[in-house]
Design a protein around this motif. Structure first.
Motif, short mmCIF file in Angstrom:
data_model
loop_
_atom_site.label_atom_id
_atom_site.label_comp_id
_atom_site.label_asym_id
_atom_site.label_seq_id
_atom_site.Cartn_x
_atom_site.Cartn_y
_atom_site.Cartn_z
N ALA A 113 0.81 -1.21 0.00
CA ALA A 113 0.00 0.00 0.00
C ALA A 113 0.85 1.26 0.00
N VAL A 114 2.13 1.17 0.36
CA VAL A 114 2.99 2.35 0.43
C VAL A 114 3.88 2.46 -0.80
N CYS A 115 4.65 1.43 -1.07
CA CYS A 115 5.65 1.53 -2.14
C CYS A 115 5.20 0.86 -3.44
N GLY A 116 4.15 0.06 -3.39
CA GLY A 116 3.64 -0.59 -4.59
C GLY A 116 4.36 -1.86 -5.00
N ARG A 117 5.37 -2.27 -4.23
CA ARG A 117 6.12 -3.47 -4.54
C ARG A 117 5.25 -4.71 -4.36
N VAL A 118 5.44 -5.71 -5.17
CA VAL A 118 4.69 -6.97 -5.06
C VAL A 118 5.34 -7.81 -3.97
N PHE A 119 4.51 -8.38 -3.08
CA PHE A 119 5.03 -9.22 -2.00
C PHE A 119 4.04 -10.34 -1.70
N ILE A 120 4.52 -11.37 -1.03
CA ILE A 120 3.69 -12.47 -0.57
C ILE A 120 3.42 -12.23 0.91
N PRO A 121 2.17 -12.03 1.30
CA PRO A 121 1.86 -11.69 2.70
C PRO A 121 2.11 -12.85 3.65
N ARG A 122 2.54 -12.50 4.86
CA ARG A 122 2.75 -13.50 5.90
C ARG A 122 1.50 -13.66 6.78
N ALA A 123 0.56 -12.73 6.61
CA ALA A 123 -0.69 -12.77 7.37
C ALA A 123 -1.84 -12.46 6.42
N PRO A 124 -3.03 -12.92 6.73
CA PRO A 124 -4.15 -12.74 5.81
C PRO A 124 -4.51 -11.27 5.54
N LYS A 125 -4.26 -10.38 6.49
CA LYS A 125 -4.65 -8.98 6.33
C LYS A 125 -3.46 -8.06 6.05
N ALA A 126 -2.33 -8.61 5.71
CA ALA A 126 -1.13 -7.81 5.49
C ALA A 126 -1.31 -6.85 4.32
N LYS A 127 -0.93 -5.57 4.53
CA LYS A 127 -1.03 -4.57 3.49
C LYS A 127 0.33 -4.01 3.08
N TYR A 128 1.34 -4.28 3.89
CA TYR A 128 2.65 -3.68 3.67
C TYR A 128 3.71 -4.76 3.48
N CYS A 129 4.69 -4.47 2.64
CA CYS A 129 5.72 -5.46 2.33
C CYS A 129 6.76 -5.58 3.45
N SER A 130 6.90 -4.53 4.27
CA SER A 130 7.93 -4.55 5.32
C SER A 130 7.50 -3.67 6.48
N ASP A 131 8.25 -3.78 7.58
CA ASP A 131 8.01 -2.92 8.74
C ASP A 131 8.28 -1.46 8.40
N GLU A 132 9.24 -1.21 7.53
CA GLU A 132 9.56 0.17 7.14
C GLU A 132 8.36 0.82 6.46
N CYS A 133 7.70 0.08 5.56
CA CYS A 133 6.53 0.62 4.87
C CYS A 133 5.37 0.83 5.85
N ARG A 134 5.20 -0.07 6.79
CA ARG A 134 4.14 0.09 7.79
C ARG A 134 4.39 1.33 8.63
#
Length: 82
Positions: free
Chosen positions: A13-34
């Protein structure tokens, strides 16, 4: 370890990078983006002059001190109106 939800690639949701979520509701690729999202949200709230949700909850749950006194004064004022 089995995954209990349908794992699909998502865009951060922040940087637009594609990622595989570790949780069902994950919106961010990393803690930095969160953290970046939280900082931006707080900055926008300050700009608008409103308090953050967390501040409202902390003020309400304050058990003593100036904040508690302020809350009790507001309650008395509302009670006097009725």
């Amino acid at each position: 370890m089995t995954v209990m939800w349908d794992v699909q690639e998502r865009n951060c949701a922040v940087c637009g990078r594609v990622f595989i979520p570790r949780a069902p509701k994950a919106k961010y690729c990393s803690d930095e983006c969160r953290r970046k999202h939280e900082q931006d949200r707080a900055k926008e709230a300050r700009r608008k002059g409103s308090m953050q949700k967390r501040d409202r909850v902390d003020r309400y749950l304050a058990g003593s001190g100036a904040v508690h006194d302020e809350i009790m004064a507001m309650r008395r004022e509302v009670a006097m109106r009725c």
